[in-house]
Design a protein around this motif. Structure first.
Motif, PDB file in Angstrom:
ATOM      1  N   PHE A   1      -4.904   4.603   3.962  1.00  0.00           N
ATOM      2  CA  PHE A   1      -3.445   4.645   4.057  1.00  0.00           C
ATOM      3  C   PHE A   1      -2.810   4.985   2.699  1.00  0.00           C
ATOM      4  O   PHE A   1      -1.872   5.781   2.632  1.00  0.00           O
ATOM      5  N   VAL A   2      -3.346   4.400   1.626  1.00  0.00           N
ATOM      6  CA  VAL A   2      -2.805   4.669   0.282  1.00  0.00           C
ATOM      7  C   VAL A   2      -2.898   6.166  -0.020  1.00  0.00           C
ATOM      8  O   VAL A   2      -1.931   6.795  -0.477  1.00  0.00           O
TER       9      VAL A   2
ATOM     10  N   VAL B   1      -0.481   8.254   2.190  1.00  0.00           N
ATOM     11  CA  VAL B   1       0.916   8.203   1.727  1.00  0.00           C
ATOM     12  C   VAL B   1       1.101   9.205   0.586  1.00  0.00           C
ATOM     13  O   VAL B   1       2.067   9.976   0.558  1.00  0.00           O
ATOM     14  N   GLU B   2       0.129   9.210  -0.323  1.00  0.00           N
ATOM     15  CA  GLU B   2       0.200  10.118  -1.472  1.00  0.00           C
ATOM     16  C   GLU B   2       0.186  11.579  -0.996  1.00  0.00           C
ATOM     17  O   GLU B   2       1.006  12.392  -1.434  1.00  0.00           O
TER      18      GLU B   2
ATOM     19  N   LEU C   1      -0.486  15.189   6.253  1.00  0.00           N
ATOM     20  CA  LEU C   1      -0.939  13.840   6.630  1.00  0.00           C
ATOM     21  C   LEU C   1      -2.329  13.906   7.279  1.00  0.00           C
ATOM     22  O   LEU C   1      -3.243  13.177   6.884  1.00  0.00           O
TER      23      LEU C   1
ATOM     24  N   SER D   1       0.834  -1.199   0.000  1.00  0.00           N
ATOM     25  CA  SER D   1       0.000   0.000   0.000  1.00  0.00           C
ATOM     26  C   SER D   1       0.870   1.251   0.000  1.00  0.00           C
ATOM     27  O   SER D   1       0.549   2.247  -0.640  1.00  0.00           O
ATOM     28  N   PHE D   2       1.985   1.183   0.715  1.00  0.00           N
ATOM     29  CA  PHE D   2       2.921   2.307   0.764  1.00  0.00           C
ATOM     30  C   PHE D   2       3.511   2.562  -0.628  1.00  0.00           C
ATOM     31  O   PHE D   2       3.568   3.692  -1.102  1.00  0.00           O
ATOM     32  N   LYS D   3       3.897   1.452  -1.276  1.00  0.00           N
ATOM     33  CA  LYS D   3       4.466   1.543  -2.624  1.00  0.00           C
ATOM     34  C   LYS D   3       3.437   2.139  -3.592  1.00  0.00           C
ATOM     35  O   LYS D   3       3.762   3.002  -4.412  1.00  0.00           O
TER      36      LYS D   3
ATOM     37  N   THR E   1       0.885  12.764   1.986  1.00  0.00           N
ATOM     38  CA  THR E   1       2.087  13.087   2.763  1.00  0.00           C
ATOM     39  C   THR E   1       3.268  13.294   1.821  1.00  0.00           C
ATOM     40  O   THR E   1       4.102  14.176   2.047  1.00  0.00           O
ATOM     41  N   GLY E   2       3.309  12.494   0.754  1.00  0.00           N
ATOM     42  CA  GLY E   2       4.365  12.662  -0.248  1.00  0.00           C
ATOM     43  C   GLY E   2       4.314  14.056  -0.850  1.00  0.00           C
ATOM     44  O   GLY E   2       5.346  14.716  -1.018  1.00  0.00           O
TER      45      GLY E   2
ATOM     46  N   GLY F   1       0.895   4.073  -2.822  1.00  0.00           N
ATOM     47  CA  GLY F   1       0.734   5.492  -2.499  1.00  0.00           C
ATOM     48  C   GLY F   1       1.813   6.326  -3.150  1.00  0.00           C
ATOM     49  O   GLY F   1       1.544   7.385  -3.736  1.00  0.00           O
ATOM     50  N   LEU F   2       3.054   5.846  -3.092  1.00  0.00           N
ATOM     51  CA  LEU F   2       4.165   6.595  -3.700  1.00  0.00           C
ATOM     52  C   LEU F   2       4.021   6.632  -5.218  1.00  0.00           C
ATOM     53  O   LEU F   2       4.246   7.659  -5.851  1.00  0.00           O
TER      54      LEU F   2
END
Lengths: 229, 412
Positions: free
Chosen positions: B316-317, B320-321, B390, B3-5, B323-324, B7-8
């Motif tokens: 969460f996805v 992450v986006e 965030l 999910s982190f990947k 927050t990025g 999001g990025l």
């Protein structure tokens, strides 16, 4: 024990003050390993029925059991968990994530349930992609794949977690006849090799030819249910 | 953490919109950092102007005089005792002691009259404490006993005066009788402190004492000390006065500049408001971004739900986006801010070229203002920005993740 059992399933949609019945009392039993098609005219309730079976929606009345477990009155979270571990979906418009490669789109589904080693996951993903005929195309993104290839990725995504049941809502509707036939052949092959139960809806008579069981839906009720072969 | 990947990777979608959001956040960050630097520079310069041209680092006076100092009284003066001056001068950290007699006066040029602050000084000692004499742009400083005065150029312009002109200072003596001090203008000052330029007339201490009939009395002693040591030295001085049974007290320049410090504190309140606006801009940008992304990816959200993703996993996805975007906006903002503050710190800005007289706003500055480096502001703003990005993504992300899966999948 049957894989799937529906008893007097009704679904009524509320449109303002008007009640619109989509399913009017469906009784259905599906055994493990069946390859069934649901067909019928537009508005007959095919998609609604698949949504009920797929735990995406709950019936207004009636009971649905998957593997003997009653799923018709589960919470949202429990429905999500049932979908995660037991059901694979193939959609008409593929619904692949455009920023992920074919490999990653498939990996995404298995990562939700499989926490084994990186190597094992890689093996599984590459194997299923090869099974659906996408060897060598693993690193392509959806915009670099044809419609047929995209739908194969979607099938691989549905199958990689080895679900008991795969539901496909008009999986060939956006494909030409050759690609449609190829996609259905892959589904038949996976049904035979893995023993996965497939239920798909379609309008296409050519696609229907491949099914072992024909469920005809009319005005929210099953009007015919035939087995062949 | 797939999910982190994801999001990025999603950061690479809708590049134009993401870049716009990142730039909006970056410019908001830059604006704050630049303002903070200018305000820091302004504060530093105004404090330095107060110390170098007005109060010195420490002022020694009787508490009764100090209470009434704004009224420039001729009561409660210090009667100079050379032993006291010498003992202060010999104290560690004290670099100079200047006795001052401050008095009310009306400057008369023969036609017009204006209220001024009269300042009786002893030039040699005054020079040890203040940098004022370096800013005599015409003429020179007087010597003790000379019937001469030094005034600021602004005051000279206002009263149409020039070097060698004679002026009369109308004063009231200690006994409250009228007297005059007739002096020739010996020099014109143009210091960075507008208060000095606009309304002060310097005369020799002995001339002032004689005219005001205060004997050897002075209002206060202004001390120059190493900067930053004021409080420590003031305490040592107080102990020394106590030991000698003197009622004198030592006041740090901060006490003399309370109004300017209050203004500076108010400016910090303003900075907090600017910071809130900056964060609000960031929040709106992020919320807008998440909502638009969720609307565009409704079918994708439906697919995620069909795969069995739980709502918090979808949230969460998006987080992450978002927050990025916050991190990238913060980084770009800090980089531009670094360049802007660097330029400001090196080259400064002269507000007078923009037609702005900062003294009109109560800020004793005429010089160029140079930016100051406030490194903690960079890290604080960056961290705060990321946290706000965030947090502000949670509600719209939850809204997206809470969609009905059937409606989401078949959304067109």
């Amino acid at each position: 024990m049957s894989l799937l059992e529906l008893k007097k399933v009704k679904k009524i949609y509320q449109q303002g003050k008007i009640e619109v019945p989509a399913l009017r009392g469906v009784d259905l039993i599906v055994e493990q390993g069946e390859f069934s098609t649901i067909f019928g005219p537009s508005g007959s309730g095919k998609t609604t029925l698949l949504n009920m079976i797929g735990c995406l929606d709950t019936p207004t009345e009636g009971e649905i059991r998957l593997n003997g477990n009653k799923i018709s009155d589960l919470s949202r979270k429990a429905l999500a968990m049932t979908r995660r571990f037991n059901i694979g979906f193939v959609f008409q418009s593929y619904n692949l994530i455009p920023v992920l490669t074919a490999y990653e789109n498939v990996e995404f589904a298995i990562r939700l349930i499989d926490h084994t080693s990186e190597l094992q996951i890689k093996e599984k993903v590459l194997k299923i992609l090869a099974e659906v005929g996408l060897k060598g195309l693993e690193n392509r993104r959806p915009n670099e794949l044809s419609g047929g290839e995209s739908q194969r990725v979607a099938i691989a995504r549905a199958l990689v977690k080895e679900p008991k049941l795969v539901l496909a809502d008009e999986p060939t509707a956006n494909l030409d006849s050759k690609n449609a036939a190829d996609v259905v052949k892959i589904m038949v092959k996976m049904n035979k090799e893995l023993g996965t139960t497939f239920i798909f809806s379609t309008h296409d008579p050519m696609v229907m030819e491949y099914a072992h069981r024909y469920i005809n839906l009319k005005d929210g009720m099953i009007s015919a249910d035939e087995r062949r072969g | 953490m797939f999910s982190f990947k994801l999001g990025l990777k999603n950061l690479t979608r809708q590049k134009r919109r993401n870049v716009i959001t990142i730039m909006v956040i970056a410019f908001a960050f830059f604006g704050y950092l630049f303002m903070d630097s200018v305000m820091g520079g302004m504060e530093e310069l105004s404090f330095s102007n107060i110390k170098n041209y007005d109060t010195g680092n420490i002022q020694v006076a009787y508490p009764e005089y100090w209470e009434d100092r704004e009224k420039l009284p001729l009561e409660n003066l210090i009667y100079l005792n050379q032993d006291i001056v010498d003992s202060i001068k010999n104290m560690d950290g004290v670099l100079g002691v200047s006795p001052e007699l401050r008095f009310k006066a009306n400057l008369n040029n023969g036609i017009d009259e204006v209220a001024v602050l009269g300042l009786g000084i002893s030039p040699e000692q005054y020079n040890e404490v203040f940098a004022t004499q370096n800013y005599i742009i015409e003429g020179s400083m007087f010597t003790p006993g000379e019937s001469k005065a030094v005034i600021g150029v602004k005051l000279a312009e206002l009263m149409d005066l020039k070097i060698n002109d004679y002026i009369t200072l109308l004063v009231r003596t200690k006994e409250d009788t009228f007297n005059t001090i007739d002096v020739e203008i010996a020099g014109l000052l143009n210091t960075p402190n507008p208060i000095i330029n606009n309304g002060v007339v310097f005369v020799p201490l002995d001339i002032a004492q004689q005219a005001l009939n205060v004997g050897d009395g002075v209002s206060l002693l202004a001390l120059k000390t190493a900067s930053g040591d004021e409080d420590k030295i003031a305490k040592v001085l107080m102990d020394s006065f106590n030991n000698k049974n003197l009622d004198l007290k030592a006041y740090s320049w901060r006490k003399s500049a309370e109004s300017i410090i209050a203004l500076s504190t108010a400016k910090k309140g303003g900075a907090a408001t600017i910071l809130s606006v900056v964060l609000l801009i960031g929040m709106i940008g992020i919320i807008n971004n998440v909502i638009l992304s969720a609307l565009e990816r409704t079918a994708e959200i439906g697919m995620m739900k069909a795969l069995g993703m739980r709502e918090w996993e979808i949230v969460f996805v998006f987080m992450v986006e978002a927050t990025g975007i916050g991190i990238l906006g913060g980084l770009v903002g800090c980089l531009i801010g670094f360049a802007g503050v660097g330029l400001m710190a090196k080259y400064g800005v002269d507000f007078s070229y923009m037609g702005l007289d900062m003294s009109e706003y109560g800020i004793p500055i005429l010089d160029k203002i140079y930016g100051t480096w406030n490194y903690p502001a960079f890290s604080f703003l960056f961290i705060l920005g990321v946290v706000v990005a965030l947090l502000s993504s949670i509600v719209p992300a939850y809204w997206a993740a809470h969609k009905d899966p059937v409606k989401a999948i078949y959304h067109r």
